[in-house]
Design an enzyme around this catalytic site. Structure first.
Site, PDB file in Angstrom:
ATOM      1  N   ALA A 183     -38.093  65.870 -46.353  1.00 24.30           N
ATOM      2  CA  ALA A 183     -38.687  65.547 -45.069  1.00 24.30           C
ATOM      3  C   ALA A 183     -37.869  64.407 -44.467  1.00 24.30           C
ATOM      4  O   ALA A 183     -37.305  63.582 -45.200  1.00 24.30           O
ATOM      5  CB  ALA A 183     -40.136  65.123 -45.270  1.00 24.30           C
TER       6      ALA A 183
ATOM      7  N   GLY B 206     -39.006  67.594 -49.831  1.00 21.95           N
ATOM      8  CA  GLY B 206     -39.455  68.739 -49.031  1.00 21.95           C
ATOM      9  C   GLY B 206     -38.451  69.880 -49.019  1.00 21.95           C
ATOM     10  O   GLY B 206     -38.828  71.036 -48.806  1.00 21.95           O
TER      11      GLY B 206
ATOM     12  N   GLU C 228     -39.190  71.736 -52.065  1.00 22.40           N
ATOM     13  CA  GLU C 228     -40.494  72.387 -51.855  1.00 22.40           C
ATOM     14  C   GLU C 228     -40.367  73.593 -50.925  1.00 22.40           C
ATOM     15  O   GLU C 228     -41.012  74.627 -51.136  1.00 22.40           O
ATOM     16  CB  GLU C 228     -41.486  71.364 -51.295  1.00 22.40           C
ATOM     17  CG  GLU C 228     -41.813  70.292 -52.337  1.00 22.40           C
ATOM     18  CD  GLU C 228     -42.554  69.096 -51.763  1.00 22.40           C
ATOM     19  OE1 GLU C 228     -42.034  68.478 -50.802  1.00 22.40           O
ATOM     20  OE2 GLU C 228     -43.651  68.784 -52.242  1.00 22.40           O
TER      21      GLU C 228
ATOM     22  N   GLU D 182     -39.541  61.641 -54.297  1.00 24.56           N
ATOM     23  CA  GLU D 182     -40.462  60.899 -53.432  1.00 24.56           C
ATOM     24  C   GLU D 182     -40.935  59.600 -54.065  1.00 24.56           C
ATOM     25  O   GLU D 182     -41.221  58.623 -53.379  1.00 24.56           O
ATOM     26  CB  GLU D 182     -41.685  61.772 -53.085  1.00 24.56           C
ATOM     27  CG  GLU D 182     -41.410  62.911 -52.117  1.00 24.56           C
ATOM     28  CD  GLU D 182     -40.968  64.202 -52.794  1.00 24.56           C
ATOM     29  OE1 GLU D 182     -40.570  64.175 -53.981  1.00 24.56           O
ATOM     30  OE2 GLU D 182     -41.014  65.251 -52.128  1.00 24.56           O
TER      31      GLU D 182
END
Ligand code: CAA
Length: 257
Positions: A64, A108, A111, A131
């Site tokens: 992200a 992300g 993911e 993260e």
């Protein structure tokens, strides 16, 4: 303005490229919305039988976009339904989606790759859920999909240490379906996607749906689902064609019905 997501067709395959090389393909709203729109278009296109999501040589996606979210407060994250609102379109795709990963697939990005139906990795690929180093945790399914893919021990190791896993370890662990030389990744992935797209689309969708059921139900429920869908496949003209072609020793011509 640069298009942060590019889409193109290769025969019956829809290719989606994340295109923010200056930011290691970090995922902001424009990227995630762009991926969603591309999937919408390929899902609606009867000529397309399989999709591929890829990045560039250095990164599939490094997570992200940290700059985009760093000042979010709780109410903003909650009220804007961060992640859930637009990140999960790939999860609801009915046609298969392959992630072709070269370079970093982190946070992300890892993911997003795991939301796809399978991952083909270049030998340069690096996977991780770092993260924890940012004072947060995986928020797009990492704590749930990673243990299902590679088991609790390795998922704990990756999420708690923040370390990266190379392509060989990822394949050995079951995260990755195939490892391919980096310079062949796209070509080989497109070839595999073409093979899938040449089969009967309803059968492809039934197989995808049945395998995904394995993660959503007990073994008995999953087996029952599979058996019912298997029985239903006898209603398909493509089943008649596929089996007749085998008996006649010729190539089947599937009509997607
Ligand atoms: N968000 C925003 N920008 C990012 C980014 C990210 N996730 N990852 C990389 N970039 C940017 C860098 O800031 C840098 O930009 P500038 O040139 O403007 O400084 C550019 O991409 C190139 O990156 P580096 O200079 O850092 O390249 P490197 O080769 O030295 O390192 C890397 C590459 C290891 C991927 C490193 O960039 C990195 O650690 N990135 C962050 C990875 C990360 O923590 N991801 C998780 C994000 S949180 C998340 O994803 C939450 C969730 O579950 C949804």
């Amino acid at each position: 303005m640069t298009q942060v997501v590019l889409s193109e067709t290769h025969g019956k395959v829809g290719l989606i490229r994340i295109n923010r090389p200056e930011a290691m393909n970090a995922l902001n709203n424009d990227v995630v919305d762009g991926i969603g729109s591309a999937i919408d278009a390929f899902e609606a296109d009867a000529e397309i039988g399989c999709m591929v999501i890829t990045g560039n040589d250095k990164a599939f996606a490094a997570g992200a976009d940290i700059g985009f979210m760093k000042d979010f407060d709780y109410m903003h994250a909650y009220q804007s339904d961060f992640i859930t609102r637009n990140w999960e379109r790939v999860k609801t795709a009915r046609k298969p989606v392959i992630a072709a990963v070269a370079g970093f697939a982190l946070g992300g990005g890892c993911e997003l790759a795991m939301m796809c139906d399978m991952i083909f990795a270049a030998d340069s690929a690096k996977f991780g859920q770092p993260e924890i180093k940012l004072g947060t945790l995986p928020g797009a399914g990492g704590t749930q999909r990673l243990p299902r893919a590679i088991g609790k021990a390795k998922a704990m190791d990756l999420c708690l240490s923040g370390r990266f896993m190379d392509a060989a370890e990822a394949e050995k662990s079951g995260l990755v379906a195939r490892v391919i030389a980096a310079d062949q990744l796209l070509e080989e992935t497109l070839k595999a996607a073409q093979t899938i797209a040449a089969y009967s689309l309803p059968v492809v969708m039934m197989i995808k749906e049945s395998i995904n059921r394995a993660f959503e139900s007990s073994l008995n429920e999953g087996l029952l689902f599979e058996r019912r869908v298997f029985h239903a496949s006898f209603a398909l003209a493509d089943q008649k064609e596929g089996m007749a072609a085998f008996v006649d020793k010729r190539k089947p011509e599937f009509k997607n019905r």
